[in-house]
Write a protein that holds these residues in place. Structure first.
Motif, PDB file in Angstrom:
ATOM      1  N   THR A   1       0.770  -1.101  -0.009  1.00  0.00           N
ATOM      2  CA  THR A   1       0.024  -0.071  -0.059  1.00  0.00           C
ATOM      3  C   THR A   1       0.831   1.387  -0.024  1.00  0.00           C
ATOM      4  O   THR A   1       0.252   2.438  -0.508  1.00  0.00           O
ATOM      5  CB  THR A   1      -1.015  -0.017   1.263  1.00  0.00           C
ATOM      6  OG1 THR A   1      -0.113  -0.159   2.346  1.00  0.00           O
ATOM      7  CG2 THR A   1      -1.818  -1.324   1.116  1.00  0.00           C
ATOM      8  N   SER A   2       2.127   1.020   0.405  1.00  0.00           N
ATOM      9  CA  SER A   2       3.136   2.430   0.410  1.00  0.00           C
ATOM     10  C   SER A   2       3.731   2.508  -1.129  1.00  0.00           C
ATOM     11  O   SER A   2       3.788   3.729  -1.597  1.00  0.00           O
ATOM     12  CB  SER A   2       3.780   2.052   1.560  1.00  0.00           C
ATOM     13  OG  SER A   2       3.554   2.116   2.625  1.00  0.00           O
TER      14      SER A   2
ATOM     15  N   HIS B   1       3.391   2.372  -4.398  1.00  0.00           N
ATOM     16  CA  HIS B   1       2.312   2.161  -5.462  1.00  0.00           C
ATOM     17  C   HIS B   1       2.995   1.324  -7.009  1.00  0.00           C
ATOM     18  O   HIS B   1       2.365   0.495  -7.504  1.00  0.00           O
ATOM     19  CB  HIS B   1       1.460   3.327  -5.740  1.00  0.00           C
ATOM     20  CG  HIS B   1       0.968   3.923  -4.532  1.00  0.00           C
ATOM     21  ND1 HIS B   1       0.558   5.123  -4.419  1.00  0.00           N
ATOM     22  CD2 HIS B   1       0.505   3.053  -3.393  1.00  0.00           C
ATOM     23  CE1 HIS B   1      -0.084   5.295  -3.165  1.00  0.00           C
ATOM     24  NE2 HIS B   1      -0.199   4.269  -2.777  1.00  0.00           N
TER      25      HIS B   1
ATOM     26  N   GLY C   1       8.476   9.136  -1.966  1.00  0.00           N
ATOM     27  CA  GLY C   1       7.104   9.052  -1.481  1.00  0.00           C
ATOM     28  C   GLY C   1       6.542   7.893  -0.865  1.00  0.00           C
ATOM     29  O   GLY C   1       5.894   7.983   0.182  1.00  0.00           O
ATOM     30  N   GLY C   2       6.936   6.733  -1.434  1.00  0.00           N
ATOM     31  CA  GLY C   2       6.685   5.522  -0.801  1.00  0.00           C
ATOM     32  C   GLY C   2       7.227   5.229   0.748  1.00  0.00           C
ATOM     33  O   GLY C   2       6.594   4.845   1.425  1.00  0.00           O
TER      34      GLY C   2
ATOM     35  N   LYS D   1       7.891   7.552   2.669  1.00  0.00           N
ATOM     36  CA  LYS D   1       7.158   8.495   3.609  1.00  0.00           C
ATOM     37  C   LYS D   1       5.858   7.839   4.264  1.00  0.00           C
ATOM     38  O   LYS D   1       5.458   7.639   5.413  1.00  0.00           O
ATOM     39  CB  LYS D   1       6.767   9.890   3.242  1.00  0.00           C
ATOM     40  CG  LYS D   1       8.124  10.540   3.001  1.00  0.00           C
ATOM     41  CD  LYS D   1       7.574  11.770   2.339  1.00  0.00           C
ATOM     42  CE  LYS D   1       8.985  12.966   2.101  1.00  0.00           C
ATOM     43  NZ  LYS D   1       8.748  13.974   1.387  1.00  0.00           N
ATOM     44  N   ARG D   2       5.086   7.236   3.023  1.00  0.00           N
ATOM     45  CA  ARG D   2       4.019   6.266   3.520  1.00  0.00           C
ATOM     46  C   ARG D   2       4.118   5.197   4.205  1.00  0.00           C
ATOM     47  O   ARG D   2       3.420   4.834   5.105  1.00  0.00           O
ATOM     48  CB  ARG D   2       3.077   6.022   2.107  1.00  0.00           C
ATOM     49  CG  ARG D   2       2.603   7.144   1.555  1.00  0.00           C
ATOM     50  CD  ARG D   2       1.754   6.676   0.259  1.00  0.00           C
ATOM     51  NE  ARG D   2       2.526   6.101  -0.840  1.00  0.00           N
ATOM     52  CZ  ARG D   2       3.064   6.961  -2.066  1.00  0.00           C
ATOM     53  NH1 ARG D   2       2.901   8.146  -1.794  1.00  0.00           N
ATOM     54  NH2 ARG D   2       3.804   6.217  -2.802  1.00  0.00           N
ATOM     55  N   MET D   3       5.125   4.735   4.118  1.00  0.00           N
ATOM     56  CA  MET D   3       5.642   3.315   4.951  1.00  0.00           C
ATOM     57  C   MET D   3       5.915   3.571   6.425  1.00  0.00           C
ATOM     58  O   MET D   3       5.230   2.978   7.178  1.00  0.00           O
ATOM     59  CB  MET D   3       6.874   2.707   4.101  1.00  0.00           C
ATOM     60  CG  MET D   3       7.122   1.439   4.777  1.00  0.00           C
ATOM     61  SD  MET D   3       8.920   0.741   4.241  1.00  0.00           S
ATOM     62  CE  MET D   3      10.139   1.833   5.421  1.00  0.00           C
TER      63      MET D   3
ATOM     64  N   ARG E   1       4.987   6.168   7.724  1.00  0.00           N
ATOM     65  CA  ARG E   1       3.829   6.784   8.392  1.00  0.00           C
ATOM     66  C   ARG E   1       2.710   5.338   8.883  1.00  0.00           C
ATOM     67  O   ARG E   1       2.321   5.399  10.040  1.00  0.00           O
ATOM     68  CB  ARG E   1       3.073   7.569   7.513  1.00  0.00           C
ATOM     69  CG  ARG E   1       1.916   8.336   8.285  1.00  0.00           C
ATOM     70  CD  ARG E   1       1.334   9.684   7.324  1.00  0.00           C
ATOM     71  NE  ARG E   1       0.940   9.309   5.804  1.00  0.00           N
ATOM     72  CZ  ARG E   1       1.968   9.658   5.012  1.00  0.00           C
ATOM     73  NH1 ARG E   1       3.014  10.422   5.388  1.00  0.00           N
ATOM     74  NH2 ARG E   1       1.435   9.541   3.697  1.00  0.00           N
ATOM     75  N   ALA E   2       2.870   4.607   8.069  1.00  0.00           N
ATOM     76  CA  ALA E   2       2.007   3.374   8.213  1.00  0.00           C
ATOM     77  C   ALA E   2       2.816   2.560   9.809  1.00  0.00           C
ATOM     78  O   ALA E   2       1.795   1.839  10.276  1.00  0.00           O
ATOM     79  CB  ALA E   2       1.802   2.388   7.063  1.00  0.00           C
TER      80      ALA E   2
ATOM     81  N   GLU F   1       1.534   4.134  12.762  1.00  0.00           N
ATOM     82  CA  GLU F   1       0.113   4.035  13.109  1.00  0.00           C
ATOM     83  C   GLU F   1       0.200   2.501  13.626  1.00  0.00           C
ATOM     84  O   GLU F   1      -0.727   2.298  14.354  1.00  0.00           O
ATOM     85  CB  GLU F   1      -0.633   4.147  11.732  1.00  0.00           C
ATOM     86  CG  GLU F   1      -0.863   5.860  11.335  1.00  0.00           C
ATOM     87  CD  GLU F   1      -1.501   5.719   9.977  1.00  0.00           C
ATOM     88  OE1 GLU F   1      -1.905   5.010   9.680  1.00  0.00           O
ATOM     89  OE2 GLU F   1      -1.659   6.859   9.586  1.00  0.00           O
TER      90      GLU F   1
END
Length: 621
Positions: free
Chosen positions: A524-525, A527, A554-555, A557-559, A561-562, A565
């Motif tokens: 999901t991080s 894409h 970008g991926g 950063k998403r990783m 952040r996930a 969480e």
């Protein structure tokens, strides 16, 4: 996509059926227009007709069956005379109707008071091309005038010249004729037949209203006409579908479509419905012969593409031989030696040879395909091919008057049936092969998924990673050779920290959940990345493209952040933490793909060590 393909197939079938119905209605309407009454065409039963095919006498007074005769030394000018007495009572508007094939005729009426006509002597005016002119009827009228008293002749009812201009054949093909005889009850009826060939014919002689006779003849041939249309439509559908097929399928379907189209057009032009509705034409008669000559070419081409067992190309021999034969037949016709009808026996021989070779190759192919697990040929196809050969031989025998089948309406009667059966059988084989290949392809995809997907996480496994490495090595060579800086390759190595600690303290089941959650976060991080699980807690990903670096950052950063969480909400008491390292390649980079991966691994391990130092867990493994 599957739903769309199904819908397209349904649309094709609807279009095909609609076109068949449209052409069928058009043929019936044309026949109705010819006869002048749609209502009578449908409702007519033929109960008010008198068959007079039998009961004729020749000039020697012998009883004959007029439909079974063969005319030796026929030339289109020498008459064969037959006569019989008409019934004493005839309804009003009663007509004489009959069919001719490559024959002219003259119909006389005599009062029956004098001796029978035994010989016709007349002055026939001819031209240099040996075609009978309009003086034909004048000459026969003169004959009646000069011999009226001797033979009691009263009138020439109808005259038809069966000799053509020699465009392709000397004969005019199939023709339908009617003439009124209602005023000649009890009189002697003479028919002087001028056959063009030994196998010329006169048949279906009936006393019947001309309109109803024409209707009954058309009704008797309309099924064959529609069947010919179906063959032409089937060929168009196959040829259209072949445009959207792969190269291998196109090589099979294209000659099959051409073969069916050729046979369909030939049988359509040979159909008596075509002649009855549109009228006899030397051009269509000639075209039918040339279409028949092309059958061996398309048949041999299809035979070569449809059979898998290695063999010498049949088309390589048949095609040149057929082309030479067509040229020879055209020259022979132009020079006046033999016309297309007289050389048709060679066409029949070529078709028979190709059919025999087909039976041999198909029978061999059955065992070959079975041995190598290829698409199978059903035995029914061989049976259908034999049936088609028998049908062809029947039509050849009828055409040469070896056998007489008056109920068969035209030269293509049996061939049309045989080819239809054969085409359906071959299409069944091809469809079965398509279904079989589709199933194999589905299984192959399934096996491929099993072979290249990680069973636990559903992402690519080590085998998939190795396969993608080969693709990237080829890409690196290409970009380097072109000095192409438009794309870069990002390789990231990731390691899931503390997996051993989780397995040892919380159990392997929790460890599996931990790994699956990590894989889901990666999917999901990142894409646009190709992600792989290359070890127990080791992951790798590739990103290729002009924006590969931006996509990776970008991926990442998403990783992260996930990851945060998850750590806030996880109830297991464990923290998820990825150690990661990245390396980028561009065309001017001298490193190999392996060196790129080594550099990323070093960066990942450095990051892992740094993270453990920060947490004070350097000794934890």
């Amino acid at each position: 996509m599957k739903h769309k393909n199904t819908r397209n197939k349904i649309n094709i079938y609807i279009l095909m059926v609609s076109f068949i119905l449209l052409m069928s209605v058009a043929a019936v309407l044309a026949a109705a227009g010819r006869t002048g009454s749609m209502e009578n065409l449908i409702a007519y039963t033929g109960s008010d007709s008198i068959a007079i095919t039998d009961g004729w006498k020749n000039t020697s007074g012998q009883d004959i069956s007029i439909r079974d005769l063969r005319y030796f030394n026929a030339d289109g000018y020498t008459p064969y005379v037959f006569h019989r007495t008409l019934p004493e009572e005839l309804p009003e508007n009663m007509d004489l109707g009959f069919l001719t094939k490559d024959a002219g005729f003259a119909v006389f009426v005599a009062d029956g008071s004098s001796e029978p006509l035994t010989q016709i002597d007349y002055d026939l005016v001819t031209e240099e091309n040996n075609s009978v002119t309009t003086e034909f009827k004048t000459a026969l009228n003169r004959f009646v005038y000069h011999n009226a008293e001797t033979y009691g002749l009263t009138e020439v009812l109808s005259v038809y010249c069966g000799v053509g201009t020699g465009i392709g054949t000397k004969g005019m093909g199939n023709s339908l004729h009617t003439m009124n005889i209602g005023d000649y009850a009890g009189k002697e009826l003479y028919i002087a037949l001028f056959p063009v060939y030994e196998s010329s014919k006169i048949s279906h002689l009936q006393l019947q209203n001309a309109q109803y006779f024409t209707q009954s003849m058309i009704r008797g041939t309309i099924i064959g006409f529609i069947l010919s249309l179906v063959l032409v439509i089937m060929a168009n559908v196959i040829l259209t579908m072949s445009l959207f097929m792969d190269a291998i399928s196109k090589k099979i379907y294209t000659p099959l479509g051409l073969l069916i189209m050729d046979v369909g057009l030939w049988s359509l032009l040979s159909s008596r419905t075509f002649d009855f509705v549109l009228g006899a034409s030397e051009f269509t008669n000639t075209m039918s012969f040339y279409l028949l000559m092309l059958v061996p070419i398309f048949g041999s081409m299809f035979l070569d593409t449809f059979t898998y067992r290695p063999h010498k190309s049949v088309a390589a021999v048949v095609c040149p031989a057929t082309i030479c034969y067509i040229i020879l037949a055209a020259v022979s016709n132009y020079a006046g030696w033999y016309d297309l009808y007289e050389t048709k026996i060679l066409t029949d021989a070529l078709i028979l040879i190709v059919a025999l070779i087909a039976v041999y190759l198909f029978s061999k192919d059955i065992h070959f395909r079975k041995e190598y697990n290829f698409q199978r040929i059903h035995s029914i196809t061989i049976i259908n091919l034999v049936i088609t050969m028998v049908c062809g031989l029947l039509d050849v025998a009828r055409n040469l008057s070896v056998i007489m089948l008056d109920g068969a309406q035209d030269n293509a009667f049996f061939v049309r049936i045989g080819v239809s059966i054969l085409c359906l059988g071959i299409l069944l084989d091809i469809y079965s092969g398509y279904v079989s290949q589709h199933k194999k392809a589905s299984l192959a995809v399934t096996f491929k998924d099993i072979a290249f997907l990680d069973e636990l996480t559903g992402i690519g496994n080590r085998s998939a990673f190795a396969r993608y490495e080969m693709e990237l090595e080829a890409l690196i060579k290409e970009l380097s050779a072109k000095a192409d800086d438009s794309q870069s390759i990002i390789y990231a190595s990731l390691d899931l920290n503390d997996l051993k600690y989780v397995n040892d303290n919380l159990g392997h089941a929790i460890g599996d959940v931990y790994i699956k959650t990590a894989a889901r976060i990666l999917r999901t991080s990142f894409h646009s990345a190709n992600i792989y699980r290359v070890g127990g807690d080791e992951f790798s990903l590739f990103i290729v493209g002009k924006d590969a670096r931006d996509d990776y950052e970008g991926g990442l950063k998403r990783m992260l952040r996930a990851q945060d969480e998850y750590n806030k909400t996880a109830n297991s008491g464990i923290r998820m933490e990825f150690a990661y390292g990245v390396s980028e390649w561009r065309y001017f980079d001298m490193r190999t793909l392996h060196q790129l991966e080594v550099d990323a691994d070093k960066a990942m391990y450095a990051k892992k060590r740094e993270m453990k130092i920060e947490r004070g867990t350097l000794d934890r493994r």
